[in-house]
Design a protein around this motif. Sequence first.
Motif, short mmCIF file in Angstrom:
data_model
loop_
_atom_site.label_atom_id
_atom_site.label_comp_id
_atom_site.label_asym_id
_atom_site.label_seq_id
_atom_site.Cartn_x
_atom_site.Cartn_y
_atom_site.Cartn_z
N PRO A 343 12.11 32.08 2.98
CA PRO A 343 12.59 31.77 1.62
C PRO A 343 12.49 30.30 1.25
CG PRO A 343 14.42 32.34 3.08
CD PRO A 343 13.18 32.69 3.80
N GLU A 344 12.57 29.40 2.24
CA GLU A 344 12.46 27.98 1.91
C GLU A 344 11.05 27.63 1.45
OE1 GLU A 344 11.19 28.44 6.15
OE2 GLU A 344 12.75 29.30 4.86
N ILE A 345 10.05 28.30 2.00
CA ILE A 345 8.67 28.08 1.55
C ILE A 345 8.50 28.67 0.16
CG2 ILE A 345 6.25 28.68 1.99
CD1 ILE A 345 6.84 28.56 4.98
N GLN A 346 9.08 29.84 -0.07
CA GLN A 346 9.04 30.43 -1.40
C GLN A 346 9.66 29.48 -2.42
OE1 GLN A 346 10.21 34.63 -3.64
NE2 GLN A 346 11.31 34.10 -1.79
N LYS A 347 10.78 28.88 -2.08
CA LYS A 347 11.46 27.97 -2.99
C LYS A 347 10.60 26.75 -3.28
CE LYS A 347 14.77 26.37 -5.46
NZ LYS A 347 14.90 26.91 -6.83
N ASN A 348 9.92 26.23 -2.27
CA ASN A 348 9.05 25.07 -2.48
C ASN A 348 7.89 25.40 -3.42
OD1 ASN A 348 10.61 23.52 -0.74
ND2 ASN A 348 9.31 23.91 1.05
N VAL A 349 7.35 26.58 -3.27
CA VAL A 349 6.27 27.01 -4.18
C VAL A 349 6.81 27.10 -5.61
CG1 VAL A 349 4.70 28.88 -4.80
CG2 VAL A 349 4.97 28.21 -2.40
N GLN A 350 7.97 27.71 -5.77
CA GLN A 350 8.55 27.85 -7.11
C GLN A 350 8.85 26.49 -7.73
OE1 GLN A 350 11.79 30.44 -5.96
NE2 GLN A 350 10.75 32.26 -6.77
N ASN A 351 9.30 25.55 -6.94
CA ASN A 351 9.55 24.21 -7.47
C ASN A 351 8.27 23.57 -7.98
OD1 ASN A 351 12.29 24.33 -6.91
ND2 ASN A 351 12.12 23.28 -4.93
N GLU A 352 7.19 23.73 -7.23
CA GLU A 352 5.92 23.15 -7.66
C GLU A 352 5.39 23.84 -8.91
OE1 GLU A 352 2.40 21.37 -5.13
OE2 GLU A 352 2.13 23.55 -5.31
N ILE A 353 5.59 25.15 -9.00
CA ILE A 353 5.17 25.88 -10.20
C ILE A 353 5.92 25.33 -11.42
CG2 ILE A 353 5.27 28.12 -11.38
CD1 ILE A 353 4.82 29.43 -8.63
N GLU A 354 7.22 25.10 -11.27
CA GLU A 354 8.02 24.59 -12.38
C GLU A 354 7.56 23.18 -12.78
OE1 GLU A 354 11.95 24.80 -10.85
OE2 GLU A 354 11.87 26.99 -10.65
N GLN A 355 7.24 22.36 -11.81
CA GLN A 355 6.83 20.99 -12.11
C GLN A 355 5.47 20.91 -12.78
OE1 GLN A 355 7.01 19.11 -8.28
NE2 GLN A 355 9.22 19.41 -8.07
N VAL A 356 4.54 21.77 -12.39
CA VAL A 356 3.17 21.69 -12.89
C VAL A 356 2.92 22.61 -14.07
CG1 VAL A 356 0.73 22.00 -12.28
CG2 VAL A 356 2.32 21.01 -10.62
N ILE A 357 3.46 23.83 -14.01
CA ILE A 357 3.15 24.84 -15.03
C ILE A 357 4.34 25.12 -15.94
CG2 ILE A 357 2.35 27.22 -15.42
CD1 ILE A 357 1.02 27.13 -12.70
N GLY A 358 5.53 25.07 -15.37
CA GLY A 358 6.71 25.46 -16.13
C GLY A 358 6.70 26.95 -16.38
N LEU A 359 6.90 27.34 -17.62
CA LEU A 359 6.89 28.75 -17.99
C LEU A 359 5.58 29.17 -18.65
CD1 LEU A 359 10.52 28.95 -19.43
CD2 LEU A 359 9.73 29.71 -17.18
N ALA A 360 4.61 28.27 -18.67
CA ALA A 360 3.33 28.59 -19.29
C ALA A 360 2.51 29.52 -18.39
CB ALA A 360 2.55 27.30 -19.55
N GLU A 361 1.44 30.05 -18.95
CA GLU A 361 0.55 30.94 -18.21
C GLU A 361 -0.32 30.11 -17.27
OE1 GLU A 361 -3.05 33.21 -19.97
OE2 GLU A 361 -1.34 34.59 -20.18
N PRO A 362 -0.33 30.42 -15.98
CA PRO A 362 -1.15 29.63 -15.05
C PRO A 362 -2.64 29.90 -15.21
CG PRO A 362 -0.12 31.46 -13.90
CD PRO A 362 0.44 31.47 -15.29
N HIS A 363 -3.44 28.89 -14.95
CA HIS A 363 -4.89 29.01 -14.96
C HIS A 363 -5.44 28.37 -13.70
CE1 HIS A 363 -4.92 30.54 -19.07
NE2 HIS A 363 -4.05 29.58 -19.38
N THR A 364 -6.65 28.70 -13.34
CA THR A 364 -7.20 28.25 -12.07
C THR A 364 -7.27 26.73 -11.95
OG1 THR A 364 -9.41 28.63 -13.01
CG2 THR A 364 -8.52 30.33 -11.56
N GLU A 365 -7.43 26.03 -13.09
CA GLU A 365 -7.51 24.57 -13.00
C GLU A 365 -6.18 23.96 -12.54
OE1 GLU A 365 -7.31 25.50 -17.55
OE2 GLU A 365 -8.35 26.27 -15.77
N HIS A 366 -5.07 24.72 -12.66
CA HIS A 366 -3.78 24.23 -12.18
C HIS A 366 -3.77 24.07 -10.67
CE1 HIS A 366 -1.91 25.91 -16.07
NE2 HIS A 366 -1.77 24.60 -16.11
N GLN A 367 -4.62 24.82 -9.98
CA GLN A 367 -4.59 24.83 -8.52
C GLN A 367 -4.82 23.43 -7.94
OE1 GLN A 367 -7.03 27.94 -6.93
NE2 GLN A 367 -6.03 27.91 -4.95
N LYS A 368 -5.64 22.65 -8.59
CA LYS A 368 -5.92 21.29 -8.11
C LYS A 368 -4.68 20.41 -8.16
CE LYS A 368 -10.73 21.50 -9.64
NZ LYS A 368 -11.75 20.92 -10.56
#
Length: 523
Positions: A343-368
């Motif tokens: 779960p701690e790894i899951q939480k770290n991923v979610q934190n990064e998603i919030e910082q980079v994407i927020g609630l927007a729709e993710p796209h492949t260019e976000h991966q970088k």
Amino acid sequence: MFITDPVTILLLILLCLFLVNIFHGSKDNLYQNFPPGPKPLPIIGNMHILNLKRPCRTLIELSKKYGSVFSVQIGIQKMVVLCGYETVKDALVNYAEEFSERPDIPIFHRIIKGYGFLMFRQKNAMKLYINKSFFSGVLFAHGENWKVMRRFTITTLRDYGMGKKILENKINEEYAILEKKFKSFGGKPFENFTIMNGAVANIMMSIVLGHRFNYEDPVFLRLIHLITENVKLLGSPMVMLYNTFPSLMSWLPGSHKAILENSLETQTFIKEVITKSKQELDINNERTLIDRFLIKQQEEKQESTNYFSDENLTMIISNLFAAGMDTTSTTLRWALLLMMKYPEIQKNVQNEIEQVIGLAEPHTEHQKEMPYTNAVIHEIQRFANIVPTISHATAQDVTFKGYFLPKGTYVFLILTSVLRDEAHFEKPDEFYPQHFLDSNGRFVKNEAFLPFAAGKRSCAGENMTRMELFIFFTRLLQNFTFQAPPGAELDINPAVGFVTPPMPHSICAVPRTQDQTTKEKIH
């Protein structure tokens, strides 16, 4: 007059096997300077020392004694085993042409040609005609036919969006439907096997057939069941026995018979789709992969070749459904299981998603911009190791690592030994995203990351799979937190199969509301 006494039949079979073994021994001059290996027994070879459910475990142990290039004998079939990143990469990349063939595997003969097109039944007897030059499809085809069909498949997938925005949009559209399905369980435990298979299968369906299916569609569910069951059964001990002693095993019941029946039903469905597509074909309005193939088929009538046959189209579709659905959906199921386990790894991923994407729709260019999420996805693929072995054959005589391998040598490459090579991964047997991160948290490539293999037989849909994994995984963790059902013990050992899935398990997908996301971000 037929012999019906079982003892007599058994004695005749053993006599035949003994004679074949003697005949095979007469060819030993072909195997001079062959890689070393354990001494085989008559008839069974080295089968007595193999873990029939997980043969690659035995083979990796043998490599510790005999080196990264060694041989084993299964029945009367001699084969070469390659282990470790350096050796496997050398074969697939530096000797790409020499190792570009597929071996002749009896179960695939029966799947591809036997049940599909060249078998007929007469008074309960089955006759099978096998001609290697007509081996259809992509995965197990040979020679020029394989080259033409692989080129067509890759080009068509690329034109229909592989690695492009159009495919990204299809994945996001399918995800929206998948999200509703996950939310319908209200955070309570459910089994995600069929749902994940359905979501991933629909991406391929949209390219091949031009439409998606509802997850509850009985035809769709039946097709998924047939494909996933076959992928599972192909890794069973009974299939290994069939591939070793096909004449004997043809008389016995077992999973090999189920595979053939499933394949027949799958091919029947595909042939019906092809027939309908022919009736509706408009050469000025190409809509699907099938349309493009049928147009090529008409153009080919003016030539002397016969690559664009109904047989090839049927097997290409079957290959795409199996390879394009089961591998990706299995990886995603591993992903959710591992997020529940850590779960701690899951939480770290979610934190990064919030910082980079927020609630927007993710796209492949976000991966970088998301090194941690990227590292986690790579580590999921490495740890899950869903295709532990791949089979090749030598297309010509070759001297490799000082050993002589004659043309047609069966070569077994152990991808497990690559993805868990101690020289390239600090903690090869653990789930450790830092394998793909430097000391500053930046994503770093690892040359031993070869889940798609390499060389001329590498995965044709690699770019599609990468896109699917990133978008599905990112959006799922953007909108849900995955937890184990109360009291459940999470087992991260793989189940048995040709593609190795996680053990059966249930998941809880707890929705992450906008308010929760905001609070978590603040704290």
